[in-house]
Each structure stands twice: as C-alpha cells, then as structure tokens.
Write an enzyme that holds these catalytic residues in place. Structure first.
Site, short mmCIF file in Angstrom:
data_model
loop_
_atom_site.label_atom_id
_atom_site.label_comp_id
_atom_site.label_asym_id
_atom_site.label_seq_id
_atom_site.Cartn_x
_atom_site.Cartn_y
_atom_site.Cartn_z
N GLY A 11 0.81 -1.21 0.00
CA GLY A 11 0.00 0.00 0.00
C GLY A 11 0.84 1.26 0.00
O GLY A 11 2.07 1.23 0.19
N PHE A 12 0.19 2.37 -0.19
CA PHE A 12 0.87 3.66 -0.33
C PHE A 12 1.70 4.00 0.91
O PHE A 12 2.92 4.19 0.83
CB PHE A 12 -0.18 4.74 -0.61
CG PHE A 12 0.35 6.14 -0.72
CD1 PHE A 12 1.56 6.41 -1.32
CD2 PHE A 12 -0.40 7.21 -0.22
CE1 PHE A 12 2.04 7.71 -1.43
CE2 PHE A 12 0.07 8.50 -0.33
CZ PHE A 12 1.29 8.75 -0.93
N TYR A 154 -16.63 3.30 6.14
CA TYR A 154 -15.17 3.31 6.28
C TYR A 154 -14.77 3.82 7.66
O TYR A 154 -14.04 3.15 8.40
CB TYR A 154 -14.56 4.18 5.18
CG TYR A 154 -13.09 4.47 5.38
CD1 TYR A 154 -12.18 3.44 5.59
CD2 TYR A 154 -12.61 5.78 5.34
CE1 TYR A 154 -10.82 3.71 5.76
CE2 TYR A 154 -11.27 6.06 5.51
CZ TYR A 154 -10.38 5.02 5.72
OH TYR A 154 -9.05 5.29 5.90
#
Length: 325
Positions: A11-12, A154
C-alpha cells in the site's frame, strides 16, 4: 536489528514505512492480498522496489485468514511490532461495499490483536483515519474531538477497530498506538485521492471533476513525513490515539491552480453537487504528536507537490492509464 510485521505492505503508506525501516537495517515481514480496490499496477510498482532488499520478506495473503497469520508468527516472530496498515480505504467506496470494509478493517484488526495476545508482539500500531471525526469537528481537530458519529462505513469500521484495540490493551496489556492519518499525498499514491486524480486529469486534458464549489479545504502531509511519524509512534505508549498529517491546508481550487502551473496545462473544471459522505474541511491538530513523539512535518506543499507531478510525468506511459473515475 529487529523484525517488524507490516500488513498492507504494498500500500501507499505501508510501502514507505517498510522502506524506511529497511533503510534503518531492520527486517520487514510484509503481507498484502494485492486486491483490486484500485489498479494493482501501483501496488506492484511499490512492491518491486521493496523486493530489491533481501531483508524484506513478502507474503501475498490476507489478514482475514487467522491460519496464515499464525503461520507467519510461528516462523518469523516474535516481532518488535505489528504495524497494521492493511485496510480497505475510501469514503465513497465504503458506501458501495461496506462488507469488504468491515472484514478488512475490523475483523482483520481483531486477528492481529489475537497474535499480540498470544505473544507474537508486545507492540501494536494501527492506522485509523481523520474521517472518524465526522462533520462538525473543531479545526484544527484534536484527538479528543467527538468520533462517535462517523459519516460512512469506512470511518465506522476504523472506529470499531480502535475500540477493539483498546479492549486488548485493557485485558491483555498490549501496548497500542492508533495513528489517525489525515490526507496523505506523494508519488505512487492512491488514485482515488485528489492529488493523483487532478494531476492525471490535467496532464491528460480530461475534465477535472470537483464535488462542491471547490472552496472546501484539506490538510495535506507528504508521505515521507507520515511514514516517519508512524515509525516514531512505535515507542511504548500504553494506549494512545495520535493525529498524523493534515498540517498544511489548501482549498481544492487553489490545489488545482498549483497543479496547473506544475503540469503546464489549464484545467477543464466541472463543478458537481457535493457528495454527502465528504467532509467540508479537515485540518489536524498535531500538538500531541509533537509532544509524545517529537514529530514535525518537514515537507511543505511547495516541496511535495512538484515531487508528485515529476513522478507522474516520469511514469506517464502507464500511470496515465490508471482508472481514476
């Protein structure tokens, strides 16, 4: 030299945390299921750079599988820390598929906390989000602002994970750092976030779609600063929630103007109705990070945005094809 277990390693943010630990001569065990929440070529690009270091060991698996996690802990543990940066991220995507967010963000966190309970690590760090503060947060937002009214699944899944982590701290003495990330940007970032999208849309002459009037503001922090703060939060803290990021704010309209100048093209802006899941503003109060961690952001927007644009133009042959809709 220690051994660190990092989830969401491709991931980033996680890939940069891995890189910084490897540069410090640590051993990193990474796991990532390489899902297609966004174009997997970005994850592969990050992963290829990590794999050049022999101290990085990678497993293409999911944190939702307890047997996989037990296997990793048995073969590589105990760990200096378990750093849980795996997550389904994205405000609007969570409205469309809340089940995926609950599985990864809440159940996955529970599985990792179980590893800590069983002795795999005394330190647990988990990534949370500024979205947890809802729509009426004071600006700049401190950690004790209300987080009990998340606007989308989220943020709700992250709140559940935070509360679960506290219960494991209380019951089993797990040392927990919860880092609430505000808006992060930089090269090879997520394509659903504004910086990447605007750079691509302007560079390729595509319409720049803005939800709302563009006067909404975001607090941005460069990826290297975020990764460094994450590592600094691995110190023993008991149980602490710490804001990281969002220290420098800019309106969406001004951000577009900045990228226009760097790309050398004029944006074709389309203003659309405001999305109900979006916050009007976010801006982090990071005094606690300064006090507890000695963390200070070092990269300004004027330094960081050109790095992102330069990376895009250098990798344009393939990143121009990334879906940002």
């Amino acid at each position: 030299m220690g051994v660190y277990f990092i989830t969401g390693a491709a991931g980033f943010i996680a890939s940069r945390v891995c890189q910084q630990l490897l540069e410090d001569d640590q051993i990193v065990i990474g796991i990532d299921n390489m899902n297609d929440a966004y174009d997997v070529r970005l994850k592969q690009w990050r992963l290829e750079r990590l794999r050049k270091n022999p101290a990085f060991i990678f497993y293409p698996d999911t944190i939702c599988d307890r047997k996989v996690l037990d296997h990793l802990a048995d073969h590589h543990g105990p760990f200096e820390a378990i750093i849980n940066l795996a997550a389904r991220a994205g405000v609007r995507q969570s409205v469309e598929d809340p089940w995926a967010f609950l599985d990864s963000n809440t159940t996955g966190t529970l599985n990792l906390l179980e590893l800590c309970r069983k002795g795999a690590s005394k330190k647990f760090l988990m990534a949370s989000t500024s979205s947890i503060y809802g729509s009426n947060a004071p600006l700049p937002t401190p950690e004790d602002a209300d987080s009990s009214h998340p606007l989308q699944p989220y943020a709700a899944s992250k709140k559940a994970a935070e509360v679960m982590a506290y219960s494991y701290h209380y019951l089993y003495g797990v040392d927990v750092s919860v880092v609430r990330y505000f808006t992060v940007y930089g090269p090879a970032g997520r394509p659903d976030l504004a910086m990447f999208r605007f750079t691509q849309w302007i560079a390729e002459g595509r319409p720049v779609r803005v939800n709302g009037d563009g006067n909404q503001t975001r607090g941005f922090t460069y990826i290297d600063d975020i990764a460094r703060g994450t590592i600094q939060a691995l110190k023993p803290l008991g149980y602490e929630i710490i804001n990281l990021g969002g220290h420098q704010t800019i309106s969406i309209n001004d951000l577009i103007t900045m990228i226009e100048e760097l790309v050398g093209k004029e944006a074709k802006i389309e203003y659309l109705p405001r999305h109900p899941a979006d916050m009007q503003a976010n801006w982090a109060n990071v005094e606690k990070a300064r006090r507890l961690l000695g963390w200070e952001p070092q990269v300004t927007l004027e330094m960081g945005v050109p790095r992102l644009v330069d990376w895009y133009l250098q990798e344009r042959s393939w990143v121009s094809q990334i879906n940002t809709d």
